[in-house]
Enzyme design. Structure first.
Site, PDB file in Angstrom:
ATOM      1  N   ASP A   1      41.575 -11.758  24.778  1.00 17.32           N
ATOM      2  CA  ASP A   1      42.646 -10.900  25.289  1.00 17.32           C
ATOM      3  C   ASP A   1      42.167 -10.161  26.524  1.00 17.32           C
ATOM      4  OD1 ASP A   1      44.409 -11.553  23.191  1.00 17.32           O
ATOM      5  OD2 ASP A   1      43.416 -10.110  21.874  1.00 17.32           O
TER       6      ASP A   1
ATOM      7  N   SER B   1      32.420 -22.160   5.498  1.00 20.55           N
ATOM      8  CA  SER B   1      31.674 -21.328   6.449  1.00 20.55           C
ATOM      9  C   SER B   1      32.126 -19.880   6.390  1.00 20.55           C
ATOM     10  CB  SER B   1      31.849 -21.882   7.868  1.00 20.55           C
ATOM     11  OG  SER B   1      33.227 -22.049   8.166  1.00 20.55           O
TER      12      SER B   1
ATOM     13  N   HIS C   1      37.084 -21.153   6.144  1.00 18.66           N
ATOM     14  CA  HIS C   1      36.252 -20.310   7.000  1.00 18.66           C
ATOM     15  C   HIS C   1      36.595 -18.864   6.667  1.00 18.66           C
ATOM     16  CE1 HIS C   1      33.829 -19.298  10.511  1.00 18.66           C
ATOM     17  NE2 HIS C   1      34.807 -18.547  10.983  1.00 18.66           N
TER      18      HIS C   1
ATOM     19  N   PHE D   1      45.460  -4.774  10.755  1.00 19.90           N
ATOM     20  CA  PHE D   1      44.991  -6.005  11.403  1.00 19.90           C
ATOM     21  C   PHE D   1      46.163  -6.962  11.623  1.00 19.90           C
ATOM     22  CE2 PHE D   1      40.367  -5.933   9.576  1.00 19.90           C
ATOM     23  CZ  PHE D   1      40.042  -4.954  10.498  1.00 19.90           C
TER      24      PHE D   1
ATOM     25  N   GLU E   1      32.197 -15.895   8.737  1.00 18.81           N
ATOM     26  CA  GLU E   1      32.185 -15.272  10.069  1.00 18.81           C
ATOM     27  C   GLU E   1      31.712 -13.833   9.961  1.00 18.81           C
ATOM     28  OE1 GLU E   1      35.349 -15.995  12.997  1.00 18.81           O
ATOM     29  OE2 GLU E   1      35.718 -13.828  12.933  1.00 18.81           O
TER      30      GLU E   1
END
Length: 272
Positions: A98, A4, A253, A203, A6
């Site tokens: 968050d 998959s 993913h 990141f 995102e």
């Protein structure tokens, strides 16, 4: 074995075009579904709805929305679930999210397990939750983080999608720790292609993903040679994914960042 991708909701027309280009490029790979992120405190809520709708209707690809519960009410979450049920959405990625800056009260749902239990009681959705092979950056301890994940599964989660990582042992340890606690749901490997090392470094600092020293030193040696960074990233991730699939990981993913090239290259290297 189905894999998959995102995407995140675009902020403007240019971002919308980039996203659609990425979707068109990735469709020939036949991903099982495309998940769509949901901003802190629901900050991208309307854009998430629009992106989910576009993916389903324009590309006939199953869309799996993220749903964050921080700052949400029970009635607000129920309304979203009713909307998704009416659209025929079959899966949801349930997240705590968050706390946005300045917000001290998480709202009705304090933990992701609370949201999972609510969705399970509402019924009609397969539920995915997040797992952190290298421990959530805000966790009290590694044991506490693992226990929260166990509780999410006990509350009704059907599968776990991991945060990205560049140390395969972290995934294997998480899988074994969960199995020892009687958790046997699929643990999907989250894959973040490295296309720009400085961006990935930022990141990773925010989300607690470790960058192994050998990788950092190799990438830094390339300086501004982004093409060499890209090629090393493809090689590294292809090998990592191959290793984990051979060790029994159920699926991959890909966190595409609304780009297609790196995901396509790794997917094709693996012969998926």
């Amino acid at each position: 074995m189905a894999h998959s991708v995102e995407f995140f909701p675009p902020k403007n027309a240019a971002g919308e075009e980039r996203l659609q280009e990425a979707i068109r490029a990735l469709l020939p790979l036949k991903p099982e579904y495309a998940s769509v992120t949901f901003g802190a405190g629901g900050s991208t809520r309307e854009r998430t709805f629009a992106t989910v709708d576009m993916i389903r209707k324009d590309y006939d690809l199953e869309a799996v929305p993220h749903l964050s519960c921080i700052g949400s009410t029970e009635s607000g979450i129920q309304e979203i679930l009713e909307d998704y049920r009416a659209q025929g959405i079959q899966r949801i990625v349930a997240l705590r999210g968050d706390l946005p800056e300045g917000m001290s009260n998480p709202g009705h749902f304090e933990y992701a397990a609370d949201l999972v239990a609510f969705i399970r009681q509402f019924g009609g959705f397969k539920i995915y939750v997040a797992g952190y092979p290298e421990v959530h950056p805000k966790a009290v301890s590694a044991e506490d983080d693992l226990q929260h994940l166990v509780e999410k599964v006990q509350a009704g989660a059907d599968a776990v999608i991991t945060q990205y990582f560049y140390n395969p042992d972290a995934y294997l340890q998480l899988r074994d720790d969960l199995q020892r606690r009687g958790v046997d749901v699929p643990i999907v490997v989250g894959v973040m292609p490295i296309t720009h090392f400085e961006q990935i470094s930022r990141f990773s600092a925010m989300c607690g993903a470790e960058l192994p020293q050998y990788l950092r030193r190799r990438m830094e040696a390339y300086g501004e040679d982004l093409q060499s960074q890209y090629q090393l990233g493809i090689e590294l991730l292809s090998r990592q994914c191959e290793t984990l699939l051979s060790q029994g990981a159920p699926s991959l993913h890909f966190y595409t960042l609304n780009q297609s090239e790196a995901t396509t290259a790794i997917w094709q290297n693996l012969g998926l």
